[in-house]
Scaffold this active site. Structure first.
Site, mmCIF file in Angstrom:
data_model
loop_
_atom_site.group_PDB
_atom_site.id
_atom_site.type_symbol
_atom_site.label_atom_id
_atom_site.label_comp_id
_atom_site.label_asym_id
_atom_site.label_seq_id
_atom_site.Cartn_x
_atom_site.Cartn_y
_atom_site.Cartn_z
ATOM 1 N N LEU A 215 0.821 -1.205 0.000
ATOM 2 C CA LEU A 215 0.000 0.000 0.000
ATOM 3 C C LEU A 215 0.860 1.262 0.000
ATOM 4 C CD1 LEU A 215 -2.887 1.073 0.106
ATOM 5 C CD2 LEU A 215 -2.748 1.024 2.598
ATOM 6 N N CYS A 216 1.989 1.228 0.723
ATOM 7 C CA CYS A 216 2.851 2.414 0.779
ATOM 8 C C CYS A 216 3.409 2.749 -0.598
ATOM 9 C CB CYS A 216 3.980 2.204 1.778
ATOM 10 S SG CYS A 216 5.032 0.787 1.427
ATOM 11 N N THR A 217 3.668 1.715 -1.406
ATOM 12 C CA THR A 217 4.218 1.951 -2.744
ATOM 13 C C THR A 217 3.185 2.571 -3.661
ATOM 14 O OG1 THR A 217 5.773 0.114 -2.528
ATOM 15 C CG2 THR A 217 5.270 0.857 -4.760
ATOM 16 N N ASN A 220 2.442 6.266 -2.313
ATOM 17 C CA ASN A 220 3.474 7.308 -2.219
ATOM 18 C C ASN A 220 4.513 7.288 -3.332
ATOM 19 O OD1 ASN A 220 2.373 8.182 0.312
ATOM 20 N ND2 ASN A 220 3.372 6.425 1.278
#
Length: 450
Positions: A215-217, A220
């Site tokens: 999810l962070c990839t 962001n």
């Protein structure tokens, strides 16, 4: 061929002469129990009932192959409808069929094209059909694109098994499962004799892991076109979709796909990412792997041949897993997958989960989802306390999930579970509730072990 020729005795005799050579004489590759007889062909044509699960690329080929082999009592089940993108490889469908049931259109085409074929369609999910439906078949063959559906079907056939007083398997209750799968230029076919050979659950590690993105990839630092599409699917849809927050994203709805495609293009432009296409958007939304018609045809041929061998015993069936790779030339290899002694579906043993007494219910839930032995999707966990069922956690029903969510944080001992207690687990991967006995193990001081 002249009109009416197919109904003449001479034509019927010539039509099946090659099959008669296999069925009416013995040979070095015959099954030990094979007895040549003219009655075997009659059994195939008038008695043997075969269920095909899936009417997509593999299912169309399977239906055609089996009908041309002489099988008449064929049933096919599929819950999907026909899309434009299906027409390049699912050859039983035409443009006028778009939006109609795959199973019904496939059956109408084959029954009309092959005289005497009595195929029957079931436009529904496999989970909508009960034990009585599955019991009627001699053989089940499937061409599914879902591991969850395969596991459910595997569990259903396992649940039909009966055992004698000495715990030996009653082989008259075994319904063979022939399973085929394709992935681009690669494919596999396998023969499963429930309770006797390795089943789907025994070999879960052979299936490729589902492709996911952190999810962070995607939120962001997107780097791939897939990241942009996944962002819209996971994050942006819930916030902005024009059909309302209660409307789920449907990868089969052209309007939904077009909206995701447009938003993904905007995000890709912002981060300087190219190659966001409509086709790729569909692929990400539906987890589609490009299908190759020739691979479907080859795997269906393998599967249909195994069905024929199982129905007639004219040849020893495959033992028991075949892989095909046509990416560089043509390569095929067959090996014997072994049963797992701890298999939750076919081991016929009590399932035991080792867990720390200080563990929370969340740890049990995570183990059910992540451990290679279980690999469940959204397990519901209940137990029996003082003779009454108690739901510990269930995610599939929103109202119950909200009431039981706090239990995930609690220690299992605080929830009434003890060493040797049974938990009852239900999941979409199996038609039956699985009983698992908890075995408490000592806590290990991680720092001291280092």
């Amino acid at each position: 061929m002249a009109t009416g020729e197919s109904q003449t005795p001479d034509y019927q005799q010539r039509k099946w002469q090659n099959l008669r050579k296999l069925l009416e004489r013995s040979g070095p590759f015959c099954h030990p129990d094979f007895e040549p007889s003219a009655e075997i062909l009659d059994f195939i044509m008038n008695s043997c009932k075969v269920l095909i699960v899936g009417a997509g690329g593999l299912g169309c080929e399977l239906l055609k192959d089996l009908a041309l082999m002489g099988f008449k009592k064929i049933h096919i089940v599929d819950m999907d409808t026909i899309e434009l993108s299906n027409l390049n490889r699912q050859f039983l469908f035409r443009k006028n069929d778009i939006g109609l049931s795959k199973a019904k259109c496939a059956v109408e085409f084959v029954n009309k094209r092959i005289p005497g074929c009595e195929a029957t369609a079931h436009h529904c999910a496999i989970q909508d059909l009960d034990e009585g439906f599955y019991k009627q078949f001699h053989i089940v063959v499937c061409g599914l694109d879902s591991i969850v559906a395969r596991r459910w079907l595997n569990g259903m056939l396992m649940s039909l098994l009966q055992y004698n007083d000495d715990r030996s398997l009653d082989q008259s209750t075994v319904i063979p499962l022939v399973d085929g799968g394709t992935e681009g230029f690669k494919g596999n076919a396998r023969v499963i004799l429930p309770g006797m050979s390795a089943c789907i659950e025994c070999t879960l590690d052979l299936y490729p892991p589902q492709k996911t993105f952190p999810l962070c990839t995607i939120a962001n630092t997107p780097r791939l076109p897939e990241h942009c599409i996944e962002y819209v699917k996971v994050i942006q849809w819930a916030k902005e979709n024009p059909w309302g927050t209660t409307t789920g994203l449907d990868g089969d709805d052209p309007q939904h796909v077009a909206w995701v495609y447009e938003k993904a293009q905007e995000r890709a432009l912002k981060y300087g990412i190219a190659n966001v296409t409509y086709r790729l958007t569909q692929g990400v939304l539906k987890n589609i792997i490009p299908a190759v018609a020739s691979t479907n045809a080859a795997i269906a041929a393998f599967c249909a041949t195994e069905v024929f061998k199982l129905a007639t015993s004219c040849c020893v069936n495959m033992n028991n897993y075949m892989v095909l790779n046509m990416a560089d030339g043509v390569y095929t290899y067959t090996f014997s997958a072994e049963k797992s002694p701890d298999c939750v579906a076919c081991s016929n043993n009590t399932q035991v989960m080792e867990i720390q007494a200080e563990a929370t219910l969340q740890m049990i839930y995570d183990k059910l989802c992540e451990d290679q032995l279980y690999m469940m999707k959204s397990p519901g966990i209940t137990t029996v306390i003082n003779g009454r069922n108690k739901t510990l956690y269930m995610s599939s029903i929103k109202s119950i999930e909200e009431r039981t969510r706090d239990n995930l944080k609690k220690k299992i001992t605080d929830l009434g579970l003890y060493n040797g207690a049974d938990i009852l687990v239900a999941d979409v991967t199996t038609p039956n509730t699985i009983t698992i006995k908890l075995k408490f193990i000592e806590n290990i001081d991680v720092e001291m072990s280092r």
